[in-house]
Design a protein around this motif. Structure first.
Motif, PDB file in Angstrom:
ATOM      1  N   TRP A 179       0.721  -1.247  -0.022  1.00 33.99           N
ATOM      2  CA  TRP A 179      -0.021   0.121  -0.037  1.00 33.99           C
ATOM      3  C   TRP A 179       1.020   1.272   0.072  1.00 33.99           C
ATOM      4  CZ3 TRP A 179       0.260   3.705   3.724  1.00 33.99           C
ATOM      5  CH2 TRP A 179       0.806   3.362   5.044  1.00 33.99           C
ATOM      6  N   GLN A 180       2.014   1.201   0.509  1.00 35.43           N
ATOM      7  CA  GLN A 180       2.933   2.482   0.574  1.00 35.43           C
ATOM      8  C   GLN A 180       3.358   2.806  -0.758  1.00 35.43           C
ATOM      9  OE1 GLN A 180       3.430  -0.440   2.559  1.00 35.43           O
ATOM     10  NE2 GLN A 180       4.289   0.081   4.602  1.00 35.43           N
ATOM     11  N   LEU A 181       3.558   1.641  -1.606  1.00 31.63           N
ATOM     12  CA  LEU A 181       4.035   1.840  -2.916  1.00 31.63           C
ATOM     13  C   LEU A 181       2.900   2.256  -3.738  1.00 31.63           C
ATOM     14  CD1 LEU A 181       6.549   1.495  -4.850  1.00 31.63           C
ATOM     15  CD2 LEU A 181       5.560  -0.888  -5.469  1.00 31.63           C
ATOM     16  N   THR A 182       1.772   1.936  -3.667  1.00 30.00           N
ATOM     17  CA  THR A 182       0.560   2.499  -4.250  1.00 30.00           C
ATOM     18  C   THR A 182       0.561   4.088  -4.167  1.00 30.00           C
ATOM     19  OG1 THR A 182      -0.570   0.122  -4.148  1.00 30.00           O
ATOM     20  CG2 THR A 182      -1.926   2.134  -4.711  1.00 30.00           C
ATOM     21  N   VAL A 183       0.722   4.258  -2.897  1.00 29.71           N
ATOM     22  CA  VAL A 183       0.265   5.779  -2.555  1.00 29.71           C
ATOM     23  C   VAL A 183       1.461   6.599  -2.996  1.00 29.71           C
ATOM     24  CG1 VAL A 183       0.372   7.598  -0.351  1.00 29.71           C
ATOM     25  CG2 VAL A 183      -0.733   5.303  -0.162  1.00 29.71           C
ATOM     26  N   VAL A 184       2.555   6.016  -3.139  1.00 26.89           N
ATOM     27  CA  VAL A 184       3.903   6.863  -3.698  1.00 26.89           C
ATOM     28  C   VAL A 184       3.492   7.035  -5.170  1.00 26.89           C
ATOM     29  CG1 VAL A 184       6.369   6.745  -4.252  1.00 26.89           C
ATOM     30  CG2 VAL A 184       5.433   6.383  -1.984  1.00 26.89           C
ATOM     31  N   ILE A 244       1.888  10.245  -9.773  1.00 28.41           N
ATOM     32  CA  ILE A 244       1.055  10.613 -11.002  1.00 28.41           C
ATOM     33  C   ILE A 244       0.881  12.094 -10.986  1.00 28.41           C
ATOM     34  CG2 ILE A 244      -1.365  10.380 -12.092  1.00 28.41           C
ATOM     35  CD1 ILE A 244      -0.810   7.348 -11.559  1.00 28.41           C
ATOM     36  N   LEU A 245       0.099  12.613  -9.649  1.00 30.09           N
ATOM     37  CA  LEU A 245      -0.242  13.981  -9.464  1.00 30.09           C
ATOM     38  C   LEU A 245       1.120  14.867  -9.838  1.00 30.09           C
ATOM     39  CD1 LEU A 245      -2.453  13.338  -6.360  1.00 30.09           C
ATOM     40  CD2 LEU A 245      -3.230  13.701  -8.617  1.00 30.09           C
ATOM     41  N   ILE A 246       2.064  14.580  -9.420  1.00 27.49           N
ATOM     42  CA  ILE A 246       3.241  15.566  -9.566  1.00 27.49           C
ATOM     43  C   ILE A 246       3.455  15.603 -10.852  1.00 27.49           C
ATOM     44  CG2 ILE A 246       5.888  15.698  -9.042  1.00 27.49           C
ATOM     45  CD1 ILE A 246       5.318  14.342  -6.211  1.00 27.49           C
ATOM     46  N   ARG A 247       3.772  14.653 -11.823  1.00 26.41           N
ATOM     47  CA  ARG A 247       4.091  14.545 -13.049  1.00 26.41           C
ATOM     48  C   ARG A 247       3.073  15.207 -13.968  1.00 26.41           C
ATOM     49  NH1 ARG A 247       4.152  10.037 -15.204  1.00 26.41           N
ATOM     50  NH2 ARG A 247       3.398   8.517 -13.758  1.00 26.41           N
ATOM     51  N   TYR A 248       1.733  14.858 -13.706  1.00 27.28           N
ATOM     52  CA  TYR A 248       0.931  15.457 -14.887  1.00 27.28           C
ATOM     53  C   TYR A 248       0.135  16.700 -14.223  1.00 27.28           C
ATOM     54  CZ  TYR A 248       0.607  10.965 -17.251  1.00 27.28           C
ATOM     55  OH  TYR A 248       0.701   9.966 -17.888  1.00 27.28           O
ATOM     56  N   CYS A 249       0.073  16.968 -12.754  1.00 24.69           N
ATOM     57  CA  CYS A 249      -0.336  18.363 -12.657  1.00 24.69           C
ATOM     58  C   CYS A 249       0.721  19.337 -12.091  1.00 24.69           C
ATOM     59  CB  CYS A 249      -1.393  17.971 -11.177  1.00 24.69           C
ATOM     60  SG  CYS A 249      -2.533  16.958 -11.466  1.00 24.69           S
ATOM     61  N   LEU A 250       2.090  19.011 -11.988  1.00 26.52           N
ATOM     62  CA  LEU A 250       2.869  19.935 -11.470  1.00 26.52           C
ATOM     63  C   LEU A 250       3.970  20.380 -12.801  1.00 26.52           C
ATOM     64  CD1 LEU A 250       3.791  21.926  -9.505  1.00 26.52           C
ATOM     65  CD2 LEU A 250       5.191  20.260  -8.327  1.00 26.52           C
ATOM     66  N   LEU A 251       4.422  19.001 -12.871  1.00 27.35           N
ATOM     67  CA  LEU A 251       5.706  19.279 -13.823  1.00 27.35           C
ATOM     68  C   LEU A 251       5.292  19.545 -15.229  1.00 27.35           C
ATOM     69  CD1 LEU A 251       7.819  16.176 -12.660  1.00 27.35           C
ATOM     70  CD2 LEU A 251       8.089  18.809 -12.286  1.00 27.35           C
ATOM     71  N   MET A 252       4.259  18.591 -15.660  1.00 31.25           N
ATOM     72  CA  MET A 252       4.013  18.785 -17.020  1.00 31.25           C
ATOM     73  C   MET A 252       3.226  20.249 -17.542  1.00 31.25           C
ATOM     74  SD  MET A 252       1.216  16.644 -19.356  1.00 31.25           S
ATOM     75  CE  MET A 252      -0.209  17.749 -18.825  1.00 31.25           C
ATOM     76  N   PRO A 253       2.343  20.996 -16.777  1.00 32.05           N
ATOM     77  CA  PRO A 253       2.002  22.212 -17.078  1.00 32.05           C
ATOM     78  C   PRO A 253       3.249  23.265 -17.261  1.00 32.05           C
ATOM     79  CG  PRO A 253       0.460  21.398 -15.516  1.00 32.05           C
ATOM     80  CD  PRO A 253       1.682  20.373 -15.570  1.00 32.05           C
ATOM     81  N   PHE A 254       4.284  23.035 -16.155  1.00 28.65           N
ATOM     82  CA  PHE A 254       5.302  24.088 -16.411  1.00 28.65           C
ATOM     83  C   PHE A 254       6.249  23.517 -17.673  1.00 28.65           C
ATOM     84  CE2 PHE A 254       9.935  24.397 -15.485  1.00 28.65           C
ATOM     85  CZ  PHE A 254      10.071  25.708 -15.277  1.00 28.65           C
ATOM     86  N   ARG A 255       6.284  22.158 -17.868  1.00 28.93           N
ATOM     87  CA  ARG A 255       7.303  22.049 -18.944  1.00 28.93           C
ATOM     88  C   ARG A 255       6.474  22.477 -20.263  1.00 28.93           C
ATOM     89  NH1 ARG A 255       8.944  15.976 -16.957  1.00 28.93           N
ATOM     90  NH2 ARG A 255      10.443  16.530 -15.504  1.00 28.93           N
ATOM     91  N   VAL A 256       4.994  22.139 -20.536  1.00 26.38           N
ATOM     92  CA  VAL A 256       4.464  22.680 -21.682  1.00 26.38           C
ATOM     93  C   VAL A 256       4.427  24.198 -21.894  1.00 26.38           C
ATOM     94  CG1 VAL A 256       2.152  23.095 -22.674  1.00 26.38           C
ATOM     95  CG2 VAL A 256       2.568  20.653 -21.628  1.00 26.38           C
TER      96      VAL A 256
END
Length: 446
Positions: A146-151, A156-168
């Motif tokens: 379950w720890q791995l599932t949470v991470v 996913i949230l970090i890559r799609y909601c934080l990193l991707m908008p900045f990179r775009v």
């Protein structure tokens, strides 16, 4: 009400001003002067620690037998091949005679190729021994604990909601800057000022593009960087190869003219720099290609010309056959080895499966693009050395430095059938083995 609106407007203006200042100080100015503030290095170290922790979680959550089976499958493939050549396997059994049992050797090789040939897997993404917490390489390993599932979900949230908008945003800004700046510089009269401005614009925009895609590039042996009037050859994994090399130097490109986004970038660069671009119909005219390359390198004031002799993208695990055309025109060859770290993302562009925009989207949603570039000592063709042997010598140097395997196969097999000449080469090799063992002269047939 009006006072509240004015207050909100002032607050939004301050936030926008702060973000602009941060962008200029942390991104734009370092890119202009091509310096690193260490932010990317710190981020990559955090990702490495997280992946190491995830590997331990998987090892604890998955049964040892299944884990070993998965590791063996990934590291050795479906077929466990014997690393022996035709000469070693057949010649040692002939003993001066032809055996019908020799057919079994070719049958075995045929079955191995049908199950898993060494060429086709070079046109698919590189397999990883450990999971890198990306969905596209997920084998349901996120259920290990379950720890791995949470991470994994947080990732996913970090890559799609934080990193991707900045990179775009950063990538769009770099493209707009390239188009507008090259349009302005293109109006200058030809001369040193225009050449210098053009080089600066392209290197700054390339550096912004690399950072916009989450790139962290380590350049080695910069004293061997390609010089003007030379030919730079490198292994090819993705269109990002051009962007990475252009962030550390300026080149004239040889390649096919594209449409869409790549076509827009090509047309912008053509306004300030000489490039050798061909339509698909012209690419078949090898004499025309060689003529234009020879004319370009004849002028020692021209930028070094960048060529990818493989002619297609390979998954960065091997270097396939170099087309001999770029080695027939003369001049100095500057080999460059490019090696990506697959733990942080898949950079390989499978052009038969994904469009350019899909490939860029996959890159932007990866953890990062970590890459090593080695500038190798310049090479020239030796006396009485033909273009094929020279190309193979350069290919071997690049593969050895990048830690990749060497394959004799043509990268065009991604879209074409095997040439008859390859089949004939194997037949001639077997015939030579039989002749050398004396079976033809003695008439010994078993």
């Amino acid at each position: 009400m009006e006072e509240n609106r004015e207050g909100h407007g002032l607050a939004e203006g301050k936030i926008l001003f702060i973000w602009t200042i941060l962008f200029v100080v942390l991104v734009l100015l370092p890119s202009m002067f091509r310096v690193s503030l260490g932010i990317s290095h710190f981020y990559v170290k955090i990702v490495i620690k997280m992946l190491e922790w995830a590997t331990l979680q998987i090892e604890e959550g998955v049964k040892k037998q299944k884990s070993l089976a998965l590791e063996n499958l990934i590291s050795t493939g479906i077929i466990q091949r014997e690393e022996t050549s035709m000469e070693q396997e057949i010649a040692g059994q002939c003993q001066g005679r032809f055996h019908l049992a020799d057919v079994l050797y070719f049958s075995k090789k045929g079955c191995e190729a049908v199950a898993e040939d060494e060429v086709t897997r070079r046109f698919s993404s590189e397999e990883l021994v450990s999971w890198n917490l990306l969905s596209r390489t997920n084998a349901n390993l996120h259920h290990a604990s379950w720890q791995l599932t949470v991470v994994w979900l947080i990732g996913i949230l970090i890559r799609y909601c934080l990193l991707m908008p900045f990179r775009v945003c950063l990538t769009v800004f770099s493209i707009l800057l390239l188009v507008s700046a090259t349009t302005v510089v293109g109006q200058f009269p030809n001369g040193r000022v225009k050449c210098w401005l053009s080089n600066q614009v392209q290197m700054v925009c390339a550096t912004l593009g690399v950072r916009g895609l989450g790139g962290l590039v380590h350049f080695h042996n910069r004293e061997n960087r390609p010089q003007e009037g030379g030919i730079c050859v490198a292994n090819h994994t993705s269109p990002l190869d051009v962007l990475i090399l252009a962030s550390d130097g300026c080149y004239s490109l040889v390649g096919q003219a594209h449409g869409g986004l790549l076509g827009l970038i090509q047309k912008s660069c053509m306004q300030t720099t000489q490039h050798v671009l061909f339509e698909r119909s012209e690419m078949k005219d090898r004499h025309l290609v060689r003529k234009k390359i020879r004319e370009h390198i004849a002028d020692k004031t021209n930028l070094p010309i960048l060529i990818f002799p493989e002619g297609t993208c390979i998954n960065n695990t091997s270097v396939m056959m170099f087309k001999k055309g770029s080695f027939e025109v003369g001049g100095t060859i500057h080999p460059v080895a490019i090696k990506y770290d697959p733990r942080f993302g898949d950079v390989f562009w499978n052009s038969t499966k994904y469009s350019v925009l899909t490939h860029i989207f996959n890159v932007m949603t990866s953890w990062a693009i970590v890459c090593n570039v080695w500038y190798l000592p310049p090479m020239v063709k030796e006396e009485e050395e033909d273009a094929v042997h020279f190309a193979n010598r350069v290919k071997a140097v690049i593969a050895a430095r990048g830690g990749m395997s060497v394959l004799p196969w043509d990268g065009g097999l991604k879209r074409k059938k095997v040439k008859e000449s390859f089949k004939e080469e194997q037949q001639k090799k077997y015939c030579q083995i039989v002749i050398e063992n004396g079976s033809v002269g003695n008439g010994n047939v078993c």
